[in-house]
Design an enzyme around this catalytic site. Structure first.
Site, PDB file in Angstrom:
ATOM      1  N   CYS A 241     -67.841 -20.526  37.259  1.00 47.78           N
ATOM      2  CA  CYS A 241     -68.034 -21.221  35.973  1.00 47.78           C
ATOM      3  C   CYS A 241     -69.130 -22.280  36.005  1.00 47.78           C
ATOM      4  O   CYS A 241     -70.033 -22.232  35.161  1.00 47.78           O
ATOM      5  CB  CYS A 241     -66.739 -21.809  35.437  1.00 47.78           C
TER       6      CYS A 241
ATOM      7  N   ARG B  36     -62.895 -20.086  48.986  1.00 47.52           N
ATOM      8  CA  ARG B  36     -61.890 -21.131  48.790  1.00 47.52           C
ATOM      9  C   ARG B  36     -61.135 -21.293  50.089  1.00 47.52           C
ATOM     10  O   ARG B  36     -60.691 -20.301  50.672  1.00 47.52           O
ATOM     11  CB  ARG B  36     -60.902 -20.731  47.683  1.00 47.52           C
TER      12      ARG B  36
ATOM     13  N   GLN C 126     -64.827 -11.791  42.061  1.00 46.28           N
ATOM     14  CA  GLN C 126     -63.981 -11.475  40.904  1.00 46.28           C
ATOM     15  C   GLN C 126     -64.774 -10.669  39.884  1.00 46.28           C
ATOM     16  O   GLN C 126     -65.994 -10.747  39.861  1.00 46.28           O
ATOM     17  CB  GLN C 126     -63.542 -12.767  40.208  1.00 46.28           C
TER      18      GLN C 126
ATOM     19  N   ASP D  26     -65.470 -11.485  37.086  1.00 46.92           N
ATOM     20  CA  ASP D  26     -65.399 -12.767  36.402  1.00 46.92           C
ATOM     21  C   ASP D  26     -66.436 -12.824  35.293  1.00 46.92           C
ATOM     22  O   ASP D  26     -67.544 -12.330  35.456  1.00 46.92           O
ATOM     23  CB  ASP D  26     -65.731 -13.833  37.460  1.00 46.92           C
TER      24      ASP D  26
ATOM     25  N   HIS E  63     -67.798 -15.351  31.701  1.00 40.95           N
ATOM     26  CA  HIS E  63     -67.660 -16.492  30.801  1.00 40.95           C
ATOM     27  C   HIS E  63     -68.317 -16.162  29.484  1.00 40.95           C
ATOM     28  O   HIS E  63     -69.479 -15.759  29.450  1.00 40.95           O
ATOM     29  CB  HIS E  63     -68.256 -17.748  31.441  1.00 40.95           C
TER      30      HIS E  63
ATOM     31  N   LYS F  71     -54.161 -20.234  27.036  1.00 39.19           N
ATOM     32  CA  LYS F  71     -54.567 -19.073  27.835  1.00 39.19           C
ATOM     33  C   LYS F  71     -53.623 -17.897  27.650  1.00 39.19           C
ATOM     34  O   LYS F  71     -52.481 -18.058  27.236  1.00 39.19           O
ATOM     35  CB  LYS F  71     -54.600 -19.459  29.313  1.00 39.19           C
TER      36      LYS F  71
ATOM     37  N   HIS G 266     -63.023 -18.228  29.743  1.00 39.69           N
ATOM     38  CA  HIS G 266     -63.082 -17.705  31.117  1.00 39.69           C
ATOM     39  C   HIS G 266     -62.187 -16.478  31.099  1.00 39.69           C
ATOM     40  O   HIS G 266     -61.040 -16.569  30.666  1.00 39.69           O
ATOM     41  CB  HIS G 266     -62.467 -18.673  32.129  1.00 39.69           C
TER      42      HIS G 266
HETATM   43 ZN   LIG Z   1     -64.371 -19.700  34.930  1.00 38.77          ZN
END
Ligand SMILES: [Zn+2]
Ligand SMILES: [Zn+2]
Length: 675
Positions: A350, A379, A397, A399, A401, A486, A532
């Protein structure tokens, strides 16, 4: 009858003479003197109820039957049918387990023992690992303590008193915990010959327990920290009925056979090395599946209007100070200092995407902007919690945005639901639970925007409910993040286990932090909203789940080796090579087994490697220019026309059909016939 039955029912310490008012589930009220115990109230309602009672719930708090009640509020008696009962059983069974261990292994030091999903665990320091025989003995002792029906008694005490008790029984781990508890709030629970530090609540006596099974023991670091000593954690399953327990144990057995760590090794998918802790090495076959997943999601990005971006791995910590990761996520990040400048390795995409968005000028006509990123993330996870592929320190991911206006949110949610439905459907995840986390007590942003976002999230689902059989929707009131509501998506795998996969998170905060804007129709600068979202989540974790869902029998399109040519003897290797060439030319992943082995051994090998299609070639096939096909879990088909067969296989590959993956998913039947 346990000795607590005779315990005094009114606590003289209450002594204020005042009454409290209890509101029963049927709406009736009871005024009782403050200090009356839950047991006394249950008895006054009915002897049957008092007999079944495990605890009471007053004003939202579950209390032991022996606790003096000191406030007014909604009141319920917790019986075995009550939703709070299971947690009581699970945690009380943890004490039961420690009680038994202390009896059988007097030198063992005890750690902590919380209730967890499906049961409990308890940590011990026995000086050596527990054996399966130990677990059997412990379980038998637990049953004995149940039969003794010992009262479980709460004792409130000072820290000094608790320290004295645990020092006397040589339990330094307990002494350590006592040191961290503020004076005045400490309690222990005692059951005959066993006492444990605990907040409670507990069932009134050990006789109330019984539906449990110790499942396994494993090493676990004290407090999950690898710098601490390694303890032995005993896991137990606890359910309300024997039937539920048996079903759970059957699921565990099935899960053991599908354990992705075991299958990952057997199928040569991935490996680990101590020099890269909790960081998987994907072997060629594992990397094939991994990349196929990415390729497919990439195709879908084109279809759903996403744009893939590539962003840096390492950023000046200023970025993470702006995003808040530096302050709130520091312990989970990797840092490095170069040129006297501190850098952090990104734990999420992000912040990088916010910089990227901020570097461009957008007008309302450009929105929504959908940035997708398979960037590698790191992480730090404590070694006590890492596990196979499902919890790792490096991962990517699917992932993305989405930057959009508030008014575009509803359309974005709809589009996302189409996307996620297509993905989950492809894997045969037909049972999906969608949870909406709404505004928590602490939140940022305007209530009006929250309402709009929550409505958009629930409408998106509501409008599609009919086209989503097997999907269910529920509201988790107050479970949203402080920066926005969410949606969480939970799928059920082939053996009935639930996994949280996808998420869509509305974010009102970061656009402010990063001063993001777009030019509105009227020429003013406006803040976009950020969504997200991920569908598979961590690809590493998803692969672990997929291995367990399929039992390693990947659907045909994901099988690392889709076909294997098996010459019945070396005499036919040349013809086999020719067939292999044609299969590869058709774009399918294949090999040929040219070893000087018996046909039966080669076929068994193909089975072990879970290759969906074995193409057997011998005298007859060579003469006719055909192959004999052996489909995994699907039977044998003699003399197949090669062109026709390749066309079928290409079709199964291109349509991502679930058909050819065999019987791993019992709900979809294997194809009986190929042509
Ligand atoms: Zn994010
Ligand atoms: Zn306890």
């Amino acid at each position: 009858m346990s000795s607590v039955e005779s315990a005094k029912q009114i606590d003289p310490a209450a002594g204020d003479g005042g009454n409290i008012r209890l509101t029963l589930p049927d709406g009736s009220v009871r005024d009782v003197p403050s200090g009356t115990t839950g047991r006394a109230v249950a008895e006054s309602i009915g002897p049957r109820l008092a007999k079944d009672a495990l605890a009471v719930r007053l004003a939202g708090e579950v209390l032991d039957l022996s606790r003096p009640l000191r406030k007014s509020g909604p009141f319920e008696v917790v019986t075995p049918k009550h939703p709070d009962a299971l947690e009581l059983y699970r945690h009380s069974t943890a004490h039961l387990c420690a009680n038994a261990v202390k009896r059988l292994f007097p030198g063992v030091k005890i750690g902590i023992g919380p209730a967890i999903e499906n049961g409990f665990y308890y940590d011990f320091d026995p000086g050596r690992p527990f054996t399966p025989e130990d677990l059997e003995r412990i379980e038998a002792e637990m049953k004995r303590i149940v039969a003794e029906d010992n009262a479980v008694v709460r004792r409130e005490m000072s820290k000094a008193e608790a320290v004295k008790i645990f020092e006397a029984q040589n339990d330094p781990l307990k002494v350590e915990i006592v040191a961290g508890i503020p004076e005045g709030s400490l309690s222990c629970y005692e059951q005959k010959d066993f006492i444990d530090l605990c907040r409670g609540p507990h069932v009134p006596s050990t006789g109330k327990l019984g539906v449990f099974k110790l499942t396994h023991a494993a090493g676990a670091y004290w407090k999950g920290d690898e710098k601490n000593p390694m303890l032995q954690r005993i896991y137990g399953a606890v359910f309300l009925t024997q039937k539920e327990l048996d079903e759970h144990l059957a699921r565990l057995e099935a899960a053991k056979a599908r354990d992705h760590r075991k299958l990952g090794k057997e199928l040569h998918l991935f490996t680990f090395h101590p020099w890269a802790p909790a960081s998987p090495f994907f072997l060629p076959k594992g990397a094939t599946v991994y990349n196929l997943l990415i390729d497919w999601i990439r195709d879908l990005y084109v279809k759903y209007g996403y744009q893939e971006v590539i962003t840096p791995q390492i950023f000046d910590v200023e970025l993470f100070k702006t995003s808040g990761h530096y302050q709130n996520y520091h312990d989970n990040m990797y840092f490095t200092t170069i040129d006297e400048r501190e850098f952090g390795v990104k734990p999420m995409n992000c912040p990088g995407h916010f910089l990227m968005y901020g570097s461009q000028a957008f007008s309302y006509r450009d929105l929504p902007v959908r940035y997708a990123d398979f960037g590698r993330l790191h992480r730090y996870e404590k070694s006590g919690v890492t596990q196979g592929l499902t919890r790792v320190r490096t991962f990517a991911q699917d992932d993305s945005h989405i930057f959009c206006s508030i008014d575009q949110m509803a359309a974005e949610m709809s589009l996302f639901l189409d996307f996620i439905r297509e993905v989950y459907g492809t894997f045969g995840f037909t049972e999906v639970k969608v949870g909406l986390g709404t505004r928590p007590e602490k939140y940022m942003g305007a209530v009006e925007n929250w309402d709009k976002a929550e409505k958009a999230l629930s409408d998106a689902f509501g409008k599609r409910a009919e086209s989503l059989p097997g999907w269910s929707y529920f509201v988790n009131a107050g479970d949203g993040a402080f920066y926005g509501p969410k949606l969480d998506f939970q799928v059920t795998d082939a053996i009935g286990r639930a996994w949280q996969l996808g998420t869509l998170q509305v974010d009102f905060s970061n656009p402010d932090q990063f001063d993001l804007h777009y030019t509105a129709e009227d020429g003013t600068k406006k803040r976009p909203v950020v969504l997200h979202r991920a569908i598979l989540g961590s690809l590493e974790r998803f692969l672990g789940i997929l291995i367990e869902h399929t039992g390693g029998d990947f659907p045909f399109w994901l099988a690392p080796e889709q076909a294997r040519v098996v010459p019945v003897s070396e005499k036919f290797n040349e013809y086999g090579e020719e067939i292999l060439g044609r299969v590869r030319e058709a774009g399918l992943r294949a090999s040929s087994d040219q070893r000087n082995e018996k046909l039966g051994a080669k076929i068994r090998n193909g089975e072990l490697d879970k290759v969906p299609a074995l193409l057997i070639v011998g005298d007859k096939e060579q003469a006719a220019g055909t192959v004999s096909l052996r489909v995994r879990h699907g039977g044998e088909f003699k003399d197949q026309n090669v062109e026709e067969l390749l066309r079928m296989m290409r079709g199964a590959d291109a349509t991502r059909s679930l058909q050819w993956h065999g019987a791993a998913d019992s709900r979809s039947s294997p194809s009986k016939k190929i042509s």
